[in-house]
Enzyme design. Structure first.
Site, short mmCIF file in Angstrom:
data_model
loop_
_atom_site.label_atom_id
_atom_site.label_comp_id
_atom_site.label_asym_id
_atom_site.label_seq_id
_atom_site.Cartn_x
_atom_site.Cartn_y
_atom_site.Cartn_z
N ARG A 109 0.85 -1.20 0.00
CA ARG A 109 0.00 0.00 0.00
C ARG A 109 0.89 1.24 0.00
O ARG A 109 0.62 2.22 -0.68
CB ARG A 109 -0.94 0.02 1.21
N TYR A 148 -17.33 17.34 -14.00
CA TYR A 148 -17.78 15.94 -14.07
C TYR A 148 -18.86 15.69 -13.02
O TYR A 148 -18.73 16.14 -11.87
CB TYR A 148 -16.56 15.05 -13.83
N LYS A 175 -9.50 7.43 -18.47
CA LYS A 175 -9.82 8.03 -19.76
C LYS A 175 -8.59 8.02 -20.68
O LYS A 175 -8.14 6.95 -21.04
CB LYS A 175 -10.39 9.44 -19.52
N ASP A 195 -8.49 19.48 -12.78
CA ASP A 195 -8.78 18.16 -13.35
C ASP A 195 -8.39 18.24 -14.83
O ASP A 195 -9.06 18.90 -15.62
CB ASP A 195 -10.27 17.85 -13.16
#
Ligand SMILES: *Cc1c(COP(=O)(O)O)cnc(C)c1O
Length: 419
Positions: free
Chosen positions: A46, A107, A207, A182
């Site tokens: 992690r 978004y 994306k 973003d």
């Protein structure tokens, strides 16, 4: 290094044991120590994973971070389980009750996390503002604004924010404000917000970075050493990290980002021109069109205009629905940025989570259609869109006469499920 070289080599080195040119997918959750606390720099996956590090270093360099390895082990790049998990980490940098200014045309999931999660769980006070207008942004920004969140180009109206002007105005009001962009739609090939004064770049790696519609992921990049340390702490403490396999897929996708973005942009430019001259189109929105109200800013701020186009088909919901049901190459699906072309209806699909009155204010109407132009032959794409227009003109959708080749049987006629 120029960008098309960077996407292949930036931050990469051969794997030290075998010399493997691409990093192996290190699935190990833990790493052997020589003596308690004496390890190779890798303790637990992690916190540290070599495959994720390779991706994180790559995206950090693409977005223009100049941090060294001693500043931050991955140069200020961080991988998360999804774009929204990366946003979650940004919110964790804030304190309960903080004031946020968010671009109103973001978004749908960004809007939802702020309004329906963070407002309740963290008491964030979020103002949604049309940040494409710098004067409006300046009026909304106060000395107590702790976070500014913008997207440019925005989704789905493809409005632009003048990133340099917003950064300057925001820091003048509050030098400590955290500025996040973003950059999912533009990608670092077309725009690098850190170079324009932003603190953090956010991506849905799902994306264009991944580029093949086969992975969900998110990244953050900062070029600021102190912020990198705070993000690193939270990435590990909250724990929504990107998996080794997903990191590998996104890194693999990025290797072709330069050639893909070039093709996406070329084809989208052609299609936008074609749509603009089509008699069944009310209006086309594409930053590369001279008719885009912010075209001069697009030319100044962006190196390419991307693969996303929004247009309004003439008529009403019926025409839009027939159009969406009748194209074959463009797959009716949410998401964007893959090699294959996608088409969608924001009001019913991606932006269903935006409250209806806000959708109306933003102009997300029933005739609004969004395209993610893929890298297929552009003539085939134009021929496919022609089928949509023909169906919109007629009473039937033509699906029975032209079954979708190899497509899912029994494709739902109405895209009306979810949320
Ligand atoms: C998809 C998307 C997100 C959310 O990312 P996920 O990977 O789906 O969590 C955020 N911003 C933009 C612009 C997006 O397109």
């Amino acid at each position: 290094m120029r960008m098309s070289t960077r996407v292949i080599h930036a931050g990469q080195r051969p794997e030290p044991v075998t010399g493997a040119v691409m990093p192996p997918i290190f699935t190990s959750s833990t790493y052997a120590q020589r003596s308690p606390g004496e390890h190779t720099g890798f303790e637990y996956s992690r916190s540290h994973n070599p495959t994720r590090y390779a991706l994180e270093r790559m995206i950090a360099r693409l977005e223009g971070s100049t941090l060294s390895e001693s500043d931050d082990v991955t140069f200020g790049g961080f991988g998360f389980a999804s774009g929204l998990a990366a946003m979650d980490c940004v919110c964790e940098l804030l304190t309960a009750g903080d004031e946020v200014v968010c671009f109103d045309d973001v978004y749908g999931g960004t809007n939802r996390q702020f309004q329906r999660v963070r407002a309740r769980s963290q008491g964030l006070r979020v103002k949604f503002v049309d940040c494409s207008d710098v004067a409006k942004f300046e009026r909304a920004m106060t000395p107590k604004t702790a976070l500014v969140w913008v997207e440019s180009p925005s989704n789905p109206m493809l409005k632009l924010c003048d990133l340099r002007a917003i950064a300057r105005a925001a820091k003048a009001k509050n030098p400590g404000v955290l500025l996040v962009c973003d950059n999912t739609f533009a990608t670092p090939m077309n725009q690098r917000p850190i170079e324009l004064g932003f603190d953090v770049v956010h991506h849905s790696a799902t994306k264009y970075l991944g580029g093949h519609s086969d992975v969900v992921g998110g990244v953050l990049v900062t070029g600021n050493r102190e912020l990198a340390q705070r993000i690193r702490f939270h990435q590990n403490a909250v724990g929504a990290v990107m998996s080794p396999f997903d990191s590998y897929l996104v890194l693999r996708g990025i290797k072709t980002l330069a050639v893909r973005m070039e093709r996406h942009g070329e084809s989208a430019g052609r299609i936008a021109d074609w749509l603009e001259s089509h008699s069944q189109v009310d209006r086309v929105i594409y930053p590369g069109l001279a008719s885009h109200p912010q075209h001069p800013l697009a030319k100044r701020q962006m190196e390419g205009f991307g693969g996303m186009i929004t247009f309004f088909v003439k008529g009403g919901l019926d025409e839009a629905r027939r159009f969406l049901e009748s194209v074959h190459l463009f797959t009716l699906a949410e998401s964007l940025g893959g090699v294959e072309s996608l088409i969608e209806h924001p009001a019913i699909m991606t932006h269903a989570s935006v409250p209806p009155e806000m959708r109306r204010e933003l102009g997300i109407s029933d005739t609004l259609i969004r395209l993610s132009v893929g890298i297929e032959d552009v003539e085939d794409l134009i021929a496919d869109l022609s089928l949509g227009f023909a169906a919109a003109r007629s009473r039937s959708n033509g699906r029975t006469s032209r079954p979708r080749e190899g497509g899912p049987a029994g494709r739902k006629a109405a895209p009306g499920r979810r949320r």
